[in-house]
Design an enzyme around this catalytic site. Structure first.
Site, PDB file in Angstrom:
ATOM      1  N   SER A 113       0.640  -1.307  -0.037  1.00 41.12           N
ATOM      2  CA  SER A 113      -0.140   0.019  -0.060  1.00 41.12           C
ATOM      3  C   SER A 113       0.831   1.378   0.012  1.00 41.12           C
ATOM      4  O   SER A 113       1.620   1.273  -0.635  1.00 41.12           O
ATOM      5  CB  SER A 113      -1.034   0.059   1.311  1.00 41.12           C
ATOM      6  OG  SER A 113      -1.798   0.997   1.130  1.00 41.12           O
ATOM      7  N   ASP A 140      -2.314   5.963  -3.347  1.00 42.44           N
ATOM      8  CA  ASP A 140      -1.180   5.642  -2.760  1.00 42.44           C
ATOM      9  C   ASP A 140      -0.550   4.322  -3.765  1.00 42.44           C
ATOM     10  O   ASP A 140      -1.144   4.295  -4.831  1.00 42.44           O
ATOM     11  CB  ASP A 140      -1.540   4.772  -1.220  1.00 42.44           C
ATOM     12  CG  ASP A 140      -2.587   3.951  -1.598  1.00 42.44           C
ATOM     13  OD1 ASP A 140      -3.490   3.757  -2.527  1.00 42.44           O
ATOM     14  OD2 ASP A 140      -2.849   3.056  -0.535  1.00 42.44           O
ATOM     15  N   ASP A 142      -1.029   1.159  -4.132  1.00 40.03           N
ATOM     16  CA  ASP A 142      -1.989  -0.002  -4.616  1.00 40.03           C
ATOM     17  C   ASP A 142      -3.274   0.579  -4.978  1.00 40.03           C
ATOM     18  O   ASP A 142      -4.170  -0.104  -5.383  1.00 40.03           O
ATOM     19  CB  ASP A 142      -2.156  -1.128  -3.770  1.00 40.03           C
ATOM     20  CG  ASP A 142      -2.807  -0.765  -2.611  1.00 40.03           C
ATOM     21  OD1 ASP A 142      -2.880   0.432  -1.996  1.00 40.03           O
ATOM     22  OD2 ASP A 142      -3.504  -1.728  -1.949  1.00 40.03           O
ATOM     23  N   ASP A 192      -5.936   2.051  -3.371  1.00 41.73           N
ATOM     24  CA  ASP A 192      -7.135   1.814  -2.888  1.00 41.73           C
ATOM     25  C   ASP A 192      -7.619   3.186  -1.852  1.00 41.73           C
ATOM     26  O   ASP A 192      -8.590   2.920  -1.172  1.00 41.73           O
ATOM     27  CB  ASP A 192      -7.275   0.555  -2.117  1.00 41.73           C
ATOM     28  CG  ASP A 192      -6.042   0.499  -0.794  1.00 41.73           C
ATOM     29  OD1 ASP A 192      -5.278   1.488  -0.697  1.00 41.73           O
ATOM     30  OD2 ASP A 192      -6.079  -0.206   0.183  1.00 41.73           O
TER      31      ASP A 192
END
Length: 457
Positions: free
Chosen positions: A107, A247, A249, A251
């Site tokens: 992340s 960010d 990833d 999400d």
């Protein structure tokens, strides 16, 4: 085995996470694959199918290959999606009729970290009970797996339609073109590097894409939702209408207004919740946040006849509350926003186009929309501790006394929340208060006690 789970749970608030190839090793990833196949195959009569995605960090492919090997070794098939955002994995589980999904990502963390996030067959992050079942198998040195042989060994398929299907899904969630809005997008040199440009083209937006050149080690490096300074400067200097930061990833999503000011997840929630309520789209007139949701959002909800419910920190807990009572909107200050009508998890790019659609429909500047919520002053201090220090936090009497004294001193002027991080070796101290001096002094005093008591364990 040692590493990320020596002194506590293997799974944190967002999957398994640690230093790649040190804490999170290939051996651990392989064992996680075997355990996941055992728990998440849903007792399928057919061969179970897993989809696997990854972010752009240098260790992601290594770990994806290791967990794929683990899955295949016990007879599960694997569909490799390549580099995609985490919410794409959650969505594509259903699209490809898979039994479960796995994302390789840490992340917002820097490149030396990596993580493994798991989703069940319905696209939701695993509840604690399933994580604990998988964890129990992984740490049981006496556990023997039925190793597949011959034709029973799992097959690996590499697909090239993942990004296409995911972007088509996102586009379907908004009713209008996004033309005419000047947008700057920071991809954090992460997963959105492969989707953001194509998505903006599909929805008719005029977007400049920044930090979309991943090299394996520059993910989140001075960019993305945890480093907004450069995006803010770009938005102001180039007279953009809005800046959007993801960010690693993708999400989570944070925004920059036309004046260079940060718009956090709570403010995004406020503007979207009110818009959904006015359009009759906010289920039960309720928004779900966490114990860290800014007090200003709570007051905003009270003023606009919106019910607010707070959960533990972590978008998985926000979602669990949403599922419990059929709510459809919630999120976190960090930018994990869940539009459950369209997604089963937080989705940064979905959030971005919902905000952009709102701007387009209302004709209002994003600063005007964000100003509907009066944000209360808030300070956070992260104290680095060992895993043992995180465990001792719950029983250390001096730490408990310091927190109790802080609560008494703040009184009705504010509040304090102290908690171990679910993803990093840190204790997080958050103080919210109308008195800036008292707020800073309180946070620093409690943080100092934690560092003295727990920092060197």
């Amino acid at each position: 085995m040692k590493g990320v789970y020596l002194m506590g749970r293997l799974f944190g608030t967002d999957g398994v996470r640690g230093i790649a190839n040190t804490d999170l090793t290939c051996e651990l990833a392989m064992k996680l694959g075997r355990a996941a196949a055992t728990v998440l195959s849903n007792n399928a009569r057919r061969r179970p199918l897993f989809v696997i995605g990854m972010d752009t960090r240098i260790s992601s492919e290594m770990l994806a290959n290791a967990i794929t090997a683990g899955l295949c070794s016990v007879g599960a098939d694997v569909m490799v999606l390549g580099v995609v955002p985490t919410p794409a994995v959650a969505y594509l589980i259903g699209k490809y009729k898979a039994d479960a999904g796995i994302m390789i990502s840490a992340s917002h963390n820097s490149a030396e970290y990596n993580g493994i996030k798991m989703f069940s067959g319905d696209g939701y992050k695993l509840p604690d009970v399933l994580e604990e079942e998988i964890e129990g198998i992984v740490i049981d040195d006496n556990k023997e797996f039925k190793i597949a042989e011959g034709a029973e060994v799992g097959k690996v398929t590499y697909v090239d339609t993942a990004v296409k299907f995911y972007i088509e899904h996102l586009k379907s969630t908004i009713p209008n073109s996004l033309d005419g809005i000047k947008i700057a997008i920071d991809c954090a040199n992460g997963s959105s590097s492969v989707t953001a440009q194509k998505l903006m083209e599909q929805v008719g937006a005029d977007a400049v894409i920044l930090y979309d050149k991943p090299d394996g080690i520059n993910i989140n490096e001075d960019c993305g939702s945890t480093h907004l300074e450069n995006l803010s400067k770009y938005v102001v200097e180039n007279k953009m209408d809005i800046g959007i930061a993801f960010d690693g990833d993708a999400d989570r999503c944070l925004c920059i207004d036309e004046n260079g000011n940060t718009i956090d997840g709570d403010q995004i929630m406020a503007m979207c919740a009110l818009d959904m309520k006015e359009r009759g789209k906010l289920a039960k007139h309720t928004a779900i946040g966490t114990i860290l949701t800014n007090l200003g959002f709570v007051k905003f909800c009270e003023a606009n006849d919106i019910d607010f419910i707070a959960t533990k920190v972590g978008d998985r807990y926000v979602l669990e509350e949403m599922l419990l009572e059929e709510y459809n909107f919630g999120g976190e200050q960090s930018g994990h926003i869940i539009f459950r009508d369209f997604a089963t998890t937080g989705d940064g790019e979905l959030t971005a186009i919902q905000v952009l659609s709102l701007i387009k429909r209302t004709g209002k500047k994003v600063s005007e929309l964000a100003s509907q919520m009066n944000k209360y002053p808030q300070v956070s201090i992260n104290v680095k501790v060992s895993q043992n220090g995180k465990v001792q936090f719950y029983t250390n009497p001096k730490v408990k006394s310091a927190i109790d004294e802080a609560k008494e001193k703040l009184g009705d002027l504010g509040r304090i929340v102290v908690r171990p991080s679910g993803t990093e070796p840190k204790i997080r101290v958050m103080v919210e208060c109308l008195d800036d001096k008292l707020m800073a002094e309180t946070a620093e005093k409690v943080a100092a006690v934690i560092e003295e008591e727990l920092g060197n364990l």
